[in-house]
Design a protein around this motif. Sequence first.
Motif, mmCIF file in Angstrom:
data_model
loop_
_atom_site.group_PDB
_atom_site.id
_atom_site.type_symbol
_atom_site.label_atom_id
_atom_site.label_comp_id
_atom_site.label_asym_id
_atom_site.label_seq_id
_atom_site.Cartn_x
_atom_site.Cartn_y
_atom_site.Cartn_z
ATOM 1 N N LEU A 182 15.435 -3.062 1.494
ATOM 2 C CA LEU A 182 15.486 -3.088 2.957
ATOM 3 C C LEU A 182 16.557 -2.107 3.434
ATOM 4 N N LEU A 183 17.695 -2.091 2.763
ATOM 5 C CA LEU A 183 18.766 -1.171 3.130
ATOM 6 C C LEU A 183 18.388 0.279 2.842
ATOM 7 N N VAL A 184 17.720 0.528 1.723
ATOM 8 C CA VAL A 184 17.275 1.896 1.414
ATOM 9 C C VAL A 184 16.367 2.419 2.517
ATOM 10 N N GLN A 185 15.383 1.622 2.910
ATOM 11 C CA GLN A 185 14.466 2.049 3.963
ATOM 12 C C GLN A 185 15.230 2.317 5.258
ATOM 13 N N HIS A 186 16.203 1.463 5.565
ATOM 14 C CA HIS A 186 16.959 1.606 6.802
ATOM 15 C C HIS A 186 17.826 2.870 6.761
ATOM 16 N N VAL A 187 18.469 3.130 5.638
ATOM 17 C CA VAL A 187 19.291 4.337 5.501
ATOM 18 C C VAL A 187 18.435 5.587 5.664
ATOM 19 N N VAL A 188 17.256 5.607 5.042
ATOM 20 C CA VAL A 188 16.358 6.763 5.171
ATOM 21 C C VAL A 188 16.038 7.021 6.638
ATOM 22 N N GLU A 189 15.723 5.968 7.372
ATOM 23 C CA GLU A 189 15.369 6.146 8.782
ATOM 24 C C GLU A 189 16.545 6.658 9.604
ATOM 25 N N ARG A 190 17.707 6.062 9.398
ATOM 26 C CA ARG A 190 18.859 6.434 10.214
ATOM 27 C C ARG A 190 19.356 7.844 9.890
ATOM 28 N N ALA A 191 19.306 8.230 8.614
ATOM 29 C CA ALA A 191 19.839 9.533 8.215
ATOM 30 C C ALA A 191 18.873 10.681 8.492
ATOM 31 N N SER A 192 17.568 10.417 8.331
ATOM 32 C CA SER A 192 16.582 11.497 8.451
ATOM 33 C C SER A 192 16.040 11.663 9.858
ATOM 34 N N GLY A 193 16.142 10.611 10.678
ATOM 35 C CA GLY A 193 15.537 10.649 12.004
ATOM 36 C C GLY A 193 14.037 10.437 11.977
ATOM 37 N N MET A 194 13.496 10.118 10.821
ATOM 38 C CA MET A 194 12.071 9.833 10.657
ATOM 39 C C MET A 194 11.902 8.344 10.419
ATOM 40 N N SER A 195 10.715 7.822 10.713
ATOM 41 C CA SER A 195 10.429 6.465 10.262
ATOM 42 C C SER A 195 10.315 6.497 8.747
ATOM 43 N N TYR A 196 10.575 5.358 8.107
ATOM 44 C CA TYR A 196 10.477 5.350 6.640
ATOM 45 C C TYR A 196 9.070 5.725 6.163
ATOM 46 N N PRO A 197 7.985 5.182 6.760
ATOM 47 C CA PRO A 197 6.646 5.602 6.311
ATOM 48 C C PRO A 197 6.402 7.098 6.464
ATOM 49 N N GLU A 198 6.931 7.715 7.519
ATOM 50 C CA GLU A 198 6.775 9.161 7.689
ATOM 51 C C GLU A 198 7.491 9.914 6.570
ATOM 52 N N GLY A 214 -0.891 5.296 1.052
ATOM 53 C CA GLY A 214 -0.330 5.196 2.387
ATOM 54 C C GLY A 214 0.448 3.914 2.548
ATOM 55 N N GLY A 215 0.719 3.568 3.799
ATOM 56 C CA GLY A 215 1.499 2.377 4.086
ATOM 57 C C GLY A 215 0.718 1.370 4.905
ATOM 58 N N TYR A 216 1.219 0.153 4.928
ATOM 59 C CA TYR A 216 0.582 -0.889 5.727
ATOM 60 C C TYR A 216 1.652 -1.752 6.377
ATOM 61 N N ILE A 217 1.238 -2.496 7.378
ATOM 62 C CA ILE A 217 2.100 -3.450 8.061
ATOM 63 C C ILE A 217 1.538 -4.850 7.834
ATOM 64 N N HIS A 218 2.392 -5.784 7.471
ATOM 65 C CA HIS A 218 2.062 -7.192 7.261
ATOM 66 C C HIS A 218 1.293 -7.417 5.951
#
Length: 362
Positions: A182-198, A214-218
């Motif tokens: 969860l933290l890895v995904q969050h760091v990627v988003e905050r540092a890159s400015g992209m959503s994690y799936p992107e 690809g990715g999925y939700i739920h």
Amino acid sequence: MLVRQALLAGIAALVSGSVQAEDQAAGLQAEIENWAQSRAFNGVILFDGDQDVRYVHGTADPETDRPLTMDTRFQTGSVEKYFAAITVFALVEQGVLDLDAPISDYLPDYRADTGSAVTLRDLLTNRSGLPNDMVNAFRRIASGEAERVDAMSSTQAVTEFASGDLNQVPGEVFDYVLVNWLLVQHVVERASGMSYPEARQDFVFTRAGMSQSGGYIHDLGSTEPHVLDVAIGFDPADANGQGDYWTPQWFKGSYTTARDLQRLERALDDGDVLNPDSLGEFRSVQVPDSRYAYGGRFSTWELCGEQFTVSTQAGSNGASNMISAYLPARRIGAAMTTNVDTSQGQMFEFAHRLFEIELGCG
């Protein structure tokens, strides 16, 4: 005359080699079919060697009796960690991330004492020392709070479920907990400015030519936008035994196919995903007792009397399971995906058997 004899000898060698390859492929096919049928294996098997050998049998969706195909997408489970680690390494190459920087550099609103002590290297090797508080999210979901938990932002989820007091000194103890990811995904988003799936799409799936991933939700069966030809986990002995776990929207899951698993390993070898220095570090074992590198395992297998390093990736989500074994030294691999719970250990044992057949000693 000598030229003609040499030409004929060359043709004979080519024909002989072709016949041997066909015989070997037939032997692998028979071995796969015998193994799968003896276990009523519901899934897909791909052996990627000198020649592709494929097996697909069973049901993708028990409610509709839709059959599996070679292109059926399966939930990745913990193979998602492998994708996440590759994403991080790609961002390290770009200078966006640093494996040894404290995560507070990227998450200034995270609790300062823990954020200054934990690094991305700790997270990617499951040695953060953080407690497994993600279990609290799933307890609340099970107790009827699914909508409230699902409505959290990723920042709120990190605060609630990934900010507990450290159990261990970061970097010292291996503990396979979801909060790290969860933290890895969050760091990627905050540092890159992209959503994690992107970011995952750009740095992993697109670079590796993984067109069926690809990715999925739920959950994969009901995600929006709808994904075609997906496997729904189920238990044939239990009419109510459909079982792929639902996850909140702030924890991003993924899907892939047997073919794409092997595409990724070959693309890594070819330098299409990471540069050689990064790849060497990415494949280096950091936790010897668990054969764990960054987001995945690299095991030592004895094959035909020699020791080889093999990429051994595995994931599960409920009834869905997958494994991928890849031998970089010979560029051969095996991938198995199933939506009826099957022992990963048995699948890896069988992959070992197929490798030895391919290498000529099985």
